[in-house]
Design a protein around this motif. Structure first.
Motif, PDB file in Angstrom:
ATOM      1  N   ASN A   1       0.838  -1.063  -0.192  1.00 42.67           N
ATOM      2  CA  ASN A   1      -0.106  -0.049  -0.019  1.00 42.67           C
ATOM      3  C   ASN A   1       0.827   1.443  -0.087  1.00 42.67           C
ATOM      4  OD1 ASN A   1      -3.248  -1.014   0.729  1.00 42.67           O
ATOM      5  ND2 ASN A   1      -1.800  -2.123   1.497  1.00 42.67           N
ATOM      6  N   PRO A   2       1.740   1.450  -1.005  1.00 41.50           N
ATOM      7  CA  PRO A   2       2.597   2.394  -0.851  1.00 41.50           C
ATOM      8  C   PRO A   2       1.909   3.827  -1.049  1.00 41.50           C
ATOM      9  CG  PRO A   2       2.366   1.509  -3.137  1.00 41.50           C
ATOM     10  CD  PRO A   2       1.767   0.930  -2.276  1.00 41.50           C
ATOM     11  N   PRO A   3       2.311   4.921  -0.257  1.00 37.15           N
ATOM     12  CA  PRO A   3       1.667   6.114  -0.494  1.00 37.15           C
ATOM     13  C   PRO A   3       1.851   6.801  -1.855  1.00 37.15           C
ATOM     14  CG  PRO A   3       3.509   6.149   0.754  1.00 37.15           C
ATOM     15  CD  PRO A   3       3.433   4.922   0.458  1.00 37.15           C
ATOM     16  N   GLY A   4       2.890   6.248  -2.605  1.00 40.81           N
ATOM     17  CA  GLY A   4       3.105   7.039  -4.160  1.00 40.81           C
ATOM     18  C   GLY A   4       2.393   6.135  -5.001  1.00 40.81           C
ATOM     19  N   HIS A   5       3.012   6.319  -6.314  1.00 38.64           N
ATOM     20  CA  HIS A   5       2.380   5.476  -7.499  1.00 38.64           C
ATOM     21  C   HIS A   5       2.647   4.242  -7.482  1.00 38.64           C
ATOM     22  CE1 HIS A   5       0.911   5.570 -11.397  1.00 38.64           C
ATOM     23  NE2 HIS A   5       2.203   4.963 -11.728  1.00 38.64           N
ATOM     24  N   THR A   6       1.692   3.442  -7.899  1.00 42.19           N
ATOM     25  CA  THR A   6       1.965   2.047  -7.953  1.00 42.19           C
ATOM     26  C   THR A   6       0.964   1.638  -9.416  1.00 42.19           C
ATOM     27  OG1 THR A   6       2.257  -0.449  -7.218  1.00 42.19           O
ATOM     28  CG2 THR A   6       0.520   1.313  -6.316  1.00 42.19           C
TER      29      THR A   6
ATOM     30  N   GLN B   1      10.070   9.785  -4.810  1.00 39.85           N
ATOM     31  CA  GLN B   1       9.376   8.724  -3.866  1.00 39.85           C
ATOM     32  C   GLN B   1      10.183   7.436  -3.471  1.00 39.85           C
ATOM     33  OE1 GLN B   1       5.533   8.007  -5.712  1.00 39.85           O
ATOM     34  NE2 GLN B   1       6.286   6.079  -6.638  1.00 39.85           N
TER      35      GLN B   1
END
Lengths: 108, 117
Positions: free
Chosen positions: B41-46, B76
């Motif tokens: 659950n990365p806070p940045g882009h995935t 990030q």
């Protein structure tokens, strides 16, 4: 990010409505938004993943109200500002100029 | 006088911002392997959507080597989803694999380093 864009599996959004004979652009500005994003990508001012992330970061309620090219335009503007390609002052001044013009007198 | 012309645009359109990498990385998985999508659950882009996290399936196809989208957004935290090999940057390249959930023929999930718009 676990943003609003990540809609797969959500309930309550209704069926996907496909428009018959949908034009490439509904309004001319959409073509400009596409061209601007492509030009920025082509000039490598930002990359595709940064662009997607900029779109993903649009505030959720605005994201849901926005059409596809509105989101492209907003993503592009976000990156132009964040990357310092334009300044906030330049952007605001330009918006202010455009707001003063009678409707229909925009320019590219 | 135009700043850009059609030929320039055509050339750029084909090559600029390419997401494939000409990098020879040995794949970690092969078609037929059973895999589980990570629950990150990365806070940045995935490009890993929530509906596929923790889901099981098997590798259907190897798409080759791509930039890892999570790692391409400036500033990030990089996730180590990519292949780790000595001498190669961690988390910046990954082999794209396409997985299919067991028993659901025709229903495909993409677990890729990049994906179409």
């Amino acid at each position: 990010m676990n943003g609003i864009h990540d809609m797969g599996g959500m309930h309550g959004l209704g069926p996907v409505v496909r428009e018959e004979n949908e034009p490439v652009f509904h309004e001319e500005w959409e073509g400009h938004a596409l061209a601007l994003a492509r030009a920025m990508l082509g000039g490598e001012h930002f990359n595709l993943d940064e662009f997607r992330h900029a779109v993903e970061r649009i505030e959720p309620s605005r994201y849901l109200r926005s059409g596809y090219y509105e989101r492209w335009l907003e993503g592009t503007i976000t990156l132009l500002l964040e990357k310092g390609i334009i300044t906030r002052e330049e952007f605001d001044a330009r918006l202010s100029d455009l707001a003063k013009r009678p409707r229909g007198q925009g320019e590219a | 006088m135009p700043v850009v012309d059609l030929e320039l645009v055509r050339g750029l359109y084909k090559t600029a911002g390419a997401v494939r990498l000409k990098l020879d990385i040995a794949p970690r998985f092969k078609p037929g392997d059973h895999v589980v999508a990570r629950n990150i659950n990365p806070p940045g882009h995935t490009r890993l959507p929530r509906y596929i996290r923790n889901k099981r399936g098997f590798v259907e196809r190897d798409h080759g080597v791509f930039h890892l989208p999570d790692a391409r957004v400036a500033g990030q935290v990089q996730l180590l989803r990519g292949r780790e090999r000595s001498g190669e940057p961690l988390g910046t390249a990954a082999r794209g694999v396409r997985i299919r959930p067991p028993g659901q023929h025709g229903h495909r999930h993409g677990l890729r380093g990049t994906a179409q718009h």
